[in-house]
Design a protein around this motif. Structure first.
Motif, PDB file in Angstrom:
ATOM      1  N   GLN A  62      31.657  30.043  28.978  1.00  0.00           N
ATOM      2  CA  GLN A  62      30.894  28.547  28.471  1.00  0.00           C
ATOM      3  C   GLN A  62      32.687  27.507  28.696  1.00  0.00           C
ATOM      4  N   LEU A  63      33.533  28.405  29.187  1.00  0.00           N
ATOM      5  CA  LEU A  63      34.763  27.355  28.975  1.00  0.00           C
ATOM      6  C   LEU A  63      35.741  27.194  30.132  1.00  0.00           C
ATOM      7  N   TRP A  64      35.706  26.400  30.276  1.00  0.00           N
ATOM      8  CA  TRP A  64      36.202  25.934  31.598  1.00  0.00           C
ATOM      9  C   TRP A  64      37.658  25.160  31.425  1.00  0.00           C
ATOM     10  N   LEU A  65      39.239  25.740  32.205  1.00  0.00           N
ATOM     11  CA  LEU A  65      40.521  25.541  32.213  1.00  0.00           C
ATOM     12  C   LEU A  65      41.439  25.092  32.902  1.00  0.00           C
ATOM     13  N   GLU A  66      42.095  23.670  32.185  1.00  0.00           N
ATOM     14  CA  GLU A  66      42.611  23.253  34.098  1.00  0.00           C
ATOM     15  C   GLU A  66      43.852  22.638  33.591  1.00  0.00           C
ATOM     16  N   ALA A 141      48.487  30.211  32.135  1.00  0.00           N
ATOM     17  CA  ALA A 141      48.895  29.331  32.998  1.00  0.00           C
ATOM     18  C   ALA A 141      50.580  28.172  32.072  1.00  0.00           C
ATOM     19  N   GLN A 142      51.286  27.515  32.600  1.00  0.00           N
ATOM     20  CA  GLN A 142      52.482  26.796  31.417  1.00  0.00           C
ATOM     21  C   GLN A 142      52.226  25.079  32.545  1.00  0.00           C
ATOM     22  N   GLY A 143      52.019  24.386  31.401  1.00  0.00           N
ATOM     23  CA  GLY A 143      51.517  22.859  32.209  1.00  0.00           C
ATOM     24  C   GLY A 143      52.133  21.874  31.078  1.00  0.00           C
ATOM     25  N   ARG A 144      52.292  20.882  31.765  1.00  0.00           N
ATOM     26  CA  ARG A 144      52.361  19.371  30.492  1.00  0.00           C
ATOM     27  C   ARG A 144      50.553  19.029  30.166  1.00  0.00           C
ATOM     28  N   MET A 145      49.787  19.255  31.074  1.00  0.00           N
ATOM     29  CA  MET A 145      48.390  18.885  30.880  1.00  0.00           C
ATOM     30  C   MET A 145      47.756  20.058  30.589  1.00  0.00           C
ATOM     31  N   ILE A 146      47.226  20.107  29.821  1.00  0.00           N
ATOM     32  CA  ILE A 146      46.137  21.045  29.800  1.00  0.00           C
ATOM     33  C   ILE A 146      44.698  20.071  29.226  1.00  0.00           C
ATOM     34  N   LYS A 147      43.620  20.700  30.292  1.00  0.00           N
ATOM     35  CA  LYS A 147      42.085  20.157  29.976  1.00  0.00           C
ATOM     36  C   LYS A 147      41.357  21.293  29.959  1.00  0.00           C
ATOM     37  N   MET A 148      39.777  21.208  28.828  1.00  0.00           N
ATOM     38  CA  MET A 148      39.188  22.093  28.087  1.00  0.00           C
ATOM     39  C   MET A 148      38.190  21.198  28.815  1.00  0.00           C
ATOM     40  N   TYR A 149      36.907  22.218  29.278  1.00  0.00           N
ATOM     41  CA  TYR A 149      35.600  21.669  29.461  1.00  0.00           C
ATOM     42  C   TYR A 149      34.423  22.790  28.964  1.00  0.00           C
ATOM     43  N   ILE A 164      34.546  23.553  14.124  1.00  0.00           N
ATOM     44  CA  ILE A 164      33.792  23.412  14.724  1.00  0.00           C
ATOM     45  C   ILE A 164      33.815  23.410  16.261  1.00  0.00           C
ATOM     46  N   GLN A 165      34.480  22.541  17.543  1.00  0.00           N
ATOM     47  CA  GLN A 165      34.283  22.013  18.329  1.00  0.00           C
ATOM     48  C   GLN A 165      32.871  21.835  18.829  1.00  0.00           C
ATOM     49  N   GLN A 166      32.279  20.955  18.784  1.00  0.00           N
ATOM     50  CA  GLN A 166      31.302  20.361  19.465  1.00  0.00           C
ATOM     51  C   GLN A 166      31.458  20.706  20.669  1.00  0.00           C
ATOM     52  N   PRO A 167      30.256  20.103  22.464  1.00  0.00           N
ATOM     53  CA  PRO A 167      30.346  19.977  23.601  1.00  0.00           C
ATOM     54  C   PRO A 167      31.073  18.963  24.163  1.00  0.00           C
ATOM     55  N   GLY A 168      32.124  19.517  25.000  1.00  0.00           N
ATOM     56  CA  GLY A 168      32.990  17.591  25.290  1.00  0.00           C
ATOM     57  C   GLY A 168      34.218  18.113  26.309  1.00  0.00           C
ATOM     58  N   ASN A 169      34.801  17.701  26.399  1.00  0.00           N
ATOM     59  CA  ASN A 169      36.367  18.184  26.641  1.00  0.00           C
ATOM     60  C   ASN A 169      37.265  17.742  25.850  1.00  0.00           C
ATOM     61  N   LEU A 170      38.412  18.486  25.714  1.00  0.00           N
ATOM     62  CA  LEU A 170      39.222  17.804  25.833  1.00  0.00           C
ATOM     63  C   LEU A 170      40.382  18.176  26.079  1.00  0.00           C
ATOM     64  N   GLU A 171      41.809  17.093  25.763  1.00  0.00           N
ATOM     65  CA  GLU A 171      43.187  16.920  26.299  1.00  0.00           C
ATOM     66  C   GLU A 171      44.159  17.070  25.733  1.00  0.00           C
ATOM     67  N   ILE A 172      44.959  18.091  25.542  1.00  0.00           N
ATOM     68  CA  ILE A 172      46.076  18.285  25.172  1.00  0.00           C
ATOM     69  C   ILE A 172      48.066  18.119  26.186  1.00  0.00           C
ATOM     70  N   THR A 173      48.762  17.622  25.479  1.00  0.00           N
ATOM     71  CA  THR A 173      49.305  16.835  26.480  1.00  0.00           C
ATOM     72  C   THR A 173      50.388  16.744  25.152  1.00  0.00           C
ATOM     73  N   HIS A 174      52.063  15.918  25.971  1.00  0.00           N
ATOM     74  CA  HIS A 174      52.837  16.581  24.950  1.00  0.00           C
ATOM     75  C   HIS A 174      53.050  14.808  24.774  1.00  0.00           C
ATOM     76  N   HIS A 175      53.434  14.581  23.238  1.00  0.00           N
ATOM     77  CA  HIS A 175      53.286  12.932  22.794  1.00  0.00           C
ATOM     78  C   HIS A 175      54.747  12.822  22.709  1.00  0.00           C
ATOM     79  N   GLY A 176      55.405  13.640  21.746  1.00  0.00           N
ATOM     80  CA  GLY A 176      56.917  13.472  21.807  1.00  0.00           C
ATOM     81  C   GLY A 176      58.159  14.336  20.925  1.00  0.00           C
TER      82      GLY A 176
END
Length: 228
Positions: A62-66, A141-149, A164-176
């Motif tokens: 149900q979850l894809w990781l990039e 994994a280790q990285g600067r840009m995490i994407k989940m579908y 509760i997170q609804q179906p869709g895309n989620l992006e996590i990255t460094h902000h400051g």
């Protein structure tokens, strides 16, 4: 953000228990002690049920990781993914474990390197063993840009706040980043006390209008460098 957890059964338990806060400080302390004991019993009951039901067993499908543009396979036994920005989870559990010797090619975890770490856990039982030091999370994994579908809704917890997170895309990255003072490893009380006092002086100076926020940030940076 300190951490973000996805799909783990324990996150679902957090959504079961509503959080209420009385107005009286005395009642807050008394009820907090009582609720801690009651919640431990309820967590144990619901956790045992989750172990049997495996409510998040379908997570790998149900979850894809990039991470940094690269697809990361999710282990088939995974029931939760945790994105880490700090070395502490569930009240102090070190999931990445820099000191542990692994055969993987991952680097050590640092809070100031602008990198995020991703680990997987295999359910409530695994989380329980992690808390008492009987198991390890699996590094993914280790990285600067995490994407989940996500193809379906799932429980998510970010810095202790469940939803509760609804179906869709989620992006996590460094902000400051923000410079902060802390006692350096191996230092004694005098040095740590001096750092705390300098922090109080700078905050007070900013409140009085003697220095501005930019000047305070610069001074904190210089003090942090000297203490390190």
């Amino acid at each position: 953000m300190g951490y973000a957890a996805f799909g783990s059964s324990v996150l679902r338990l957090r959504l079961i228990f509503p959080i209420t806060c009385p107005s009286s400080p005395f009642l807050i302390v008394a009820l907090s002690i009582l609720k801690q004991f009651i919640n431990k019993l309820r967590y144990a009951k619901e956790g045992a049920r989750d172990i049997m039901d495996r409510t998040c067993a379908d997570l790998p499908w149900q979850l894809w990781l990039e991470v940094d543009g690269k697809d990361i396979p999710i282990p088939k036994d995974a029931e939760g993914l945790i994105v880490l920005n700090i070395g502490s989870y569930m009240g102090g559990v070190d999931l990445w474990q820099n000191d542990h010797e692994d055969d993987d090619d991952f680097n050590h975890q640092y809070m100031h390197d602008k990198m995020l770490e991703v680990v997987s856990v295999s359910g409530a039982w695994h989380l329980g063993k992690l808390q008492v030091g009987l198991s390890q999370a699996r590094r993914l994994a280790q990285g600067r840009m995490i994407k989940m579908y996500s193809s379906s809704s799932m429980p998510v917890q970010i810095d202790g706040e469940p939803f509760i997170q609804q179906p869709g895309n989620l992006e996590i990255t460094h902000h400051g980043q923000v410079f902060m003072l802390s006692r350096a490893a191996g230092t004694k009380g005098r040095r740590g006390h001096a750092a705390a006092m300098m922090m109080e002086v700078l905050v007070d100076a900013e409140c009085r209008g003697i220095i501005n926020a930019l000047q305070k940030k610069f001074l904190l940076q210089e003090i942090a460098l000297q203490l390190s």
